[in-house]
Design an enzyme around this catalytic site. Structure first.
Site, PDB file in Angstrom:
ATOM      1  CB  CYS A 170      -1.749  -0.452   8.788  1.00  0.00           C
ATOM      2  SG  CYS A 170      -0.587   0.899   8.742  1.00  0.00           S
ATOM      3  CG  ASN A 203      -0.385  -0.045   2.509  1.00  0.00           C
ATOM      4  OD1 ASN A 203       0.790  -0.342   2.635  1.00  0.00           O
ATOM      5  ND2 ASN A 203      -1.162   0.244   3.531  1.00  0.00           N
ATOM      6  CD  GLU A 258       2.050  -0.717  10.632  1.00  0.00           C
ATOM      7  OE1 GLU A 258       1.057  -1.478  10.751  1.00  0.00           O
ATOM      8  OE2 GLU A 258       2.219   0.067   9.692  1.00  0.00           O
TER       9      GLU A 258
HETATM   10  O1  G3H Z   1      -0.664   1.227   6.013  1.00  0.00           O
HETATM   11  C1  G3H Z   1       0.092   1.559   6.920  1.00  0.00           C
HETATM   12  C2  G3H Z   1       0.678   2.894   6.942  1.00  0.00           C
HETATM   13  O2  G3H Z   1       1.700   2.946   7.908  1.00  0.00           O
HETATM   14  C3  G3H Z   1      -0.346   3.973   7.179  1.00  0.00           C
HETATM   15  O3  G3H Z   1       0.202   5.196   6.929  1.00  0.00           O
HETATM   16  O4  G3H Z   1      -1.406   6.677   8.145  1.00  0.00           O
HETATM   17  O5  G3H Z   1       0.161   7.597   6.458  1.00  0.00           O
HETATM   18  O6  G3H Z   1      -1.758   6.190   5.739  1.00  0.00           O
HETATM   19  P1  G3H Z   1      -0.763   6.487   6.804  1.00  0.00           P
END
Ligand code: G3H
Length: 496
Positions: free
Chosen positions: A298, A169, A264
């Protein structure tokens, strides 16, 4: 194929090369891994299927390059990172086009991801210069029984070779969030990009190549997880693993051995809404937090826990906004685009159907065409439904009506995931007490969960992760402490 001639070197006929020892290479396997465009479901790109032998070679040169890199002055390492950051921003458009094609990221968000990554690298370079130049000086007579004859100098030194595994993603941003801290701290990096997102990752790595980093310091190995996945994560040449992704991370953490881990692994971020909340603000945040990039973050809001007395009013506001979301192609910058793969789409559909059978109220008609799922708010979700607990990673959001704040906190803390959460109320005292009671890595007050700004600490508890990220924490995590003790002759002294 890439639109910029600057990237011609990274492709051989129609298969993207892998990067090792400062060169773009074709794998001896003669095989490739296909990358399917999530929107068209057609073959979009091909990348090399690297062999275990090629992994061995990349790790050998990473080890050798790291020894020299650790001796390069800190300011020079920072200078090289600034150069890579500038190149990444210069080539934001061709890189963003890859993100659109291989992970269906909406066009504007794709550009934002690349620019944010450049900023992250630059900030990291500067933060590294500040924090890595500092150490600690201790004198022995502060500990009982000791004379003042030992002087201890503690400083931070690199770990060695860092294995970086980002998710689909954010294949650029979550790659540089590992690469930049590793490099500024004097480590070398082996990057294993996600298959979906590999071509964006290769373009990003080319910016580091153009910036002139030493040979072998960075490599990017593409291939099948079944062939090189475990081989890489269990390799004795790896000194640290930084992984972002799904529950594969739990398996990696069990197999990795004695190396520091930064993990993570997703979240089921709860949004607790109290009676006094500004419902307009909540609704806007639920849209941004729950549906941006079609819920494939996430940190997306993945369950709304709203007090029954304001639930009807909130649902009405959210439904009105959901109905305005533009569904379609990432090239057209639509809000909702195809989810990453057919298996994801089927998984999401499974959660939706389970909720339907068990009596959830659908606020929109459920609609799916291929990997494209129309946004859906599910009201009156109950804890016996899978969607109350599982992470859809798609544009479907459950609402659970609660009768007390304690019920909301209990639901949040009963989840295996514990990345972030958020609470909406005008009462700061209540907000702080709820934040204290929510057992998650971060609690946002009156805003949707988010990782950024990228220098904030970012961490998940329980199955959501190991360690803390954010620029400063990542730099520190990718170092170890080395002490040198100077032993002086015992002083002779008299008291009184
Ligand atoms: O998908 C996991 C990422 O660490 C989320 O990052 O809050 O910048 O979308 P974000």
């Amino acid at each position: 194929m890439s639109s910029s001639s600057e990237f011609d070197d990274i492709i051989d006929k129609d298969v993207y090369k892998y990067y090792a020892d400062g060169e773009w290479k074709v794998s001896a396997s003669g095989k490739f891994v296909p990358i399917i465009n999530p929107s068209t479901r057609q073959l979009q790109y091909k990348v090399q299927a690297c062999t275990q032998e090629e992994v061995n070679k990349a790790l050998e040169s990473a080890k050798a390059a790291q020894k020299l890199w650790a001796k390069v002055p800190l300011w020079k390492r920072a200078e090289a990172l600034h150069k890579a950051a500038a190149l990444l921003k210069q080539y934001k458009d061709p890189i963003a086009q890859c993100l659109v094609k291989e992970v269906a990221k909406p066009a504007k968000d794709a550009v934002t991801e690349v620019v944010r990554s450049g900023d992250l690298i630059s900030y990291c370079a500067e933060e590294g210069v500040r924090i890595l130049s500092e150490g600690k000086f201790l004198v022995s007579d502060s500990f009982p029984g000791n004379e003042r004859n030992k002087l201890c100098l503690a400083s931070k030194i690199p770990l060695g070779v860092v294995l970086a595994i980002p998710p689909f993603n954010y294949p650029v941003n979550l790659a540089v969030s590992k690469i930049a801290p590793a490099l500024i701290a004097g480590n070398s990096v082996v990057l294993k990009p996600p298959t979906q997102g590999a071509v964006s990752g290769l373009h990003m790595v080319h910016c580091f190549h153009l910036a002139g980093f030493p040979k072998g310091l960075i490599s990017c190995i593409t291939g099948k997880g079944s062939e090189i996945g475990d081989f890489l994560t269990m390799h004795p040449g790896v000194n640290c693993i930084s992984f972002t992704g799904g529950d594969t991370g739990i398996a990696i953490s069990k197999k990795a051995g004695m190396v520091p881990l930064q993990m993570e692994l997703g979240g089921k971020d709860a949004c607790i809404v109290l009676e006094d909340a500004d419902l307009e603000l909540v609704a806007a945040n639920i849209i941004k937090g729950g549906f941006s990039y079609s819920g494939q973050r996430c940190t997306a809001i993945k369950v709304v826990l709203v007090m029954e007395s304001v639930a009807d009013a909130l649902v009405e506001k959210v439904v009105a906004k959901v109905n305005k979301l533009k569904v379609g192609a990432p090239e057209d910058d639509c809000d909702i685009t195809a989810v990453v793969s057919e298996s994801s789409a089927k998984f999401i559909e499974g959660l939706v159907m389970d909720a339907k059978e068990k009596g959830a109220t659908f606020c929109q008609e459920y609609k799916r065409e291929g990997n494209l799922i129309w946004p859906l708010l599910l009201d009156h979700v109950r804890p016996d439904m899978r969607i109350a607990w599982e992470e859809p990673f798609g544009p479907v959001l459950p609402v659970i009506r609660i009768n007390s704040v304690e019920e909301g906190i209990h639901h949040c803390n009963a989840s295996n995931f514990a990345l972030q959460g958020c609470v909406f109320t005008k009462d700061i005292n209540k907000a702080m007490m709820i934040s204290d009671a929510m057992e998650t890595g971060t609690v946002q007050i009156n805003s949707a969960p988010a990782r950024g700004p990228d220098h904030f600490p970012f961490q998940g508890l329980r199955d959501s992760g190991i360690g803390s990220q954010g620029i400063t924490n990542s730099i520190n995590m990718m170092t170890k402490v080395k002490t040198t003790v100077i032993n002086l002759p015992s002083p002779s002294y008299t008291m009184g």
